[in-house]
Design a protein around this motif. Structure first.
Motif, PDB file in Angstrom:
ATOM      1  N   ARG A  87       0.645  -1.621  -0.350  1.00 16.69           N
ATOM      2  CA  ARG A  87       0.138  -0.301  -0.044  1.00 16.69           C
ATOM      3  C   ARG A  87       1.186   1.317   0.585  1.00 16.69           C
ATOM      4  NH1 ARG A  87      -3.512  -2.477   3.435  1.00 16.69           N
ATOM      5  NH2 ARG A  87      -5.009  -3.972   2.894  1.00 16.69           N
ATOM      6  N   GLN A 140      -0.526   4.230  -0.767  1.00 15.60           N
ATOM      7  CA  GLN A 140      -1.833   3.884  -0.244  1.00 15.60           C
ATOM      8  C   GLN A 140      -1.358   3.985   0.968  1.00 15.60           C
ATOM      9  OE1 GLN A 140      -5.203   4.909  -0.704  1.00 15.60           O
ATOM     10  NE2 GLN A 140      -4.497   5.590  -2.398  1.00 15.60           N
ATOM     11  N   TYR A 174      -5.063   4.007   6.653  1.00 20.49           N
ATOM     12  CA  TYR A 174      -6.390   3.928   7.687  1.00 20.49           C
ATOM     13  C   TYR A 174      -6.436   4.184   8.767  1.00 20.49           C
ATOM     14  CZ  TYR A 174     -10.559   6.241   8.966  1.00 20.49           C
ATOM     15  OH  TYR A 174     -12.216   7.030   9.325  1.00 20.49           O
ATOM     16  N   GLU A 205     -12.706   7.020   6.013  1.00 22.39           N
ATOM     17  CA  GLU A 205     -12.027   5.789   5.172  1.00 22.39           C
ATOM     18  C   GLU A 205     -12.342   6.042   3.944  1.00 22.39           C
ATOM     19  OE1 GLU A 205      -9.982   1.316   4.733  1.00 22.39           O
ATOM     20  OE2 GLU A 205     -12.548   1.364   6.491  1.00 22.39           O
ATOM     21  N   VAL A 206     -12.975   6.713   3.170  1.00 21.27           N
ATOM     22  CA  VAL A 206     -13.030   7.053   2.009  1.00 21.27           C
ATOM     23  C   VAL A 206     -12.539   9.132   1.600  1.00 21.27           C
ATOM     24  CG1 VAL A 206     -15.030   7.683  -0.491  1.00 21.27           C
ATOM     25  CG2 VAL A 206     -15.606   5.840   1.366  1.00 21.27           C
ATOM     26  N   PHE A 255      -8.427   7.788   1.564  1.00 21.92           N
ATOM     27  CA  PHE A 255      -7.846   7.069   0.166  1.00 21.92           C
ATOM     28  C   PHE A 255      -8.337   8.852  -1.017  1.00 21.92           C
ATOM     29  CE2 PHE A 255      -9.644   5.269  -3.455  1.00 21.92           C
ATOM     30  CZ  PHE A 255      -8.088   4.015  -3.895  1.00 21.92           C
ATOM     31  N   ARG A 256     -10.042   8.750  -0.807  1.00 20.72           N
ATOM     32  CA  ARG A 256      -9.395  10.560  -1.806  1.00 20.72           C
ATOM     33  C   ARG A 256      -8.164  11.366  -1.947  1.00 20.72           C
ATOM     34  NH1 ARG A 256     -16.076  11.362  -1.988  1.00 20.72           N
ATOM     35  NH2 ARG A 256     -16.627   9.416  -3.710  1.00 20.72           N
ATOM     36  N   ARG A 282      -5.431  10.614  -0.735  1.00 19.74           N
ATOM     37  CA  ARG A 282      -3.574   9.652  -0.651  1.00 19.74           C
ATOM     38  C   ARG A 282      -3.497   9.733  -2.557  1.00 19.74           C
ATOM     39  NH1 ARG A 282      -0.613  11.211   1.105  1.00 19.74           N
ATOM     40  NH2 ARG A 282      -1.789  13.029   1.925  1.00 19.74           N
ATOM     41  N   GLU A 283      -4.953   9.450  -2.697  1.00 21.52           N
ATOM     42  CA  GLU A 283      -5.051   9.489  -4.391  1.00 21.52           C
ATOM     43  C   GLU A 283      -4.209  11.024  -5.157  1.00 21.52           C
ATOM     44  OE1 GLU A 283      -5.518   6.659  -6.814  1.00 21.52           O
ATOM     45  OE2 GLU A 283      -4.451   5.984  -4.888  1.00 21.52           O
TER      46      GLU A 283
END
Length: 74
Positions: A24, A29, A32, A51-52, A55-56, A58-59
Motif C-alpha cells: 500500500r 496508500q 487508515y 476512510e473514503v 483514500f481520495r 492520498r490519491e
C-alpha cells in the motif's frame, strides 16, 4: 527471561499484514487505522477523515491533483 510463543497462524498473519502495508505504501496508500489513531491521539479537537475521504486524499496527493508541480499523465 520470558519468551513469547507465537503460533504459525499468528506469524503468518503478521507477515501478510507487513507485506500488504508495504505494498500500500509503495502505491501511495497509507494505513487508515494508523492515520485515524494518530489524529485521535495528537489532534483530539479534529475529527479524522472518513476512510473514503482518506483514500481520495492520498490519491490526490499521489497524483498532484490541484498542484501544478504534481504528477500528470497527460
Amino acid at each position: 527471561m520470558a519468551t513469547t510463543s507465537h503460533t504459525l497462524r499468528e506469524r503468518w498473519q503478521t507477515l501478510t499484514k507487513c507485506v500488504c502495508d508495504g505494498a500500500r505504501l509503495m502505491v501511495g496508500q497509507g494505513d487508515y487505522a494508523a492515520y485515524a489513531s494518530h489524529v485521535r491521539k495528537t489532534h483530539p479537537d479534529r475529527e479524522p477523515m472518513t476512510e473514503v475521504e482518506f483514500f481520495r486524499n492520498r490519491e490526490n496527493a499521489r497524483f498532484g491533483v490541484g498542484n501544478r508541480n504534481g504528477f500528470r499523465c497527460c
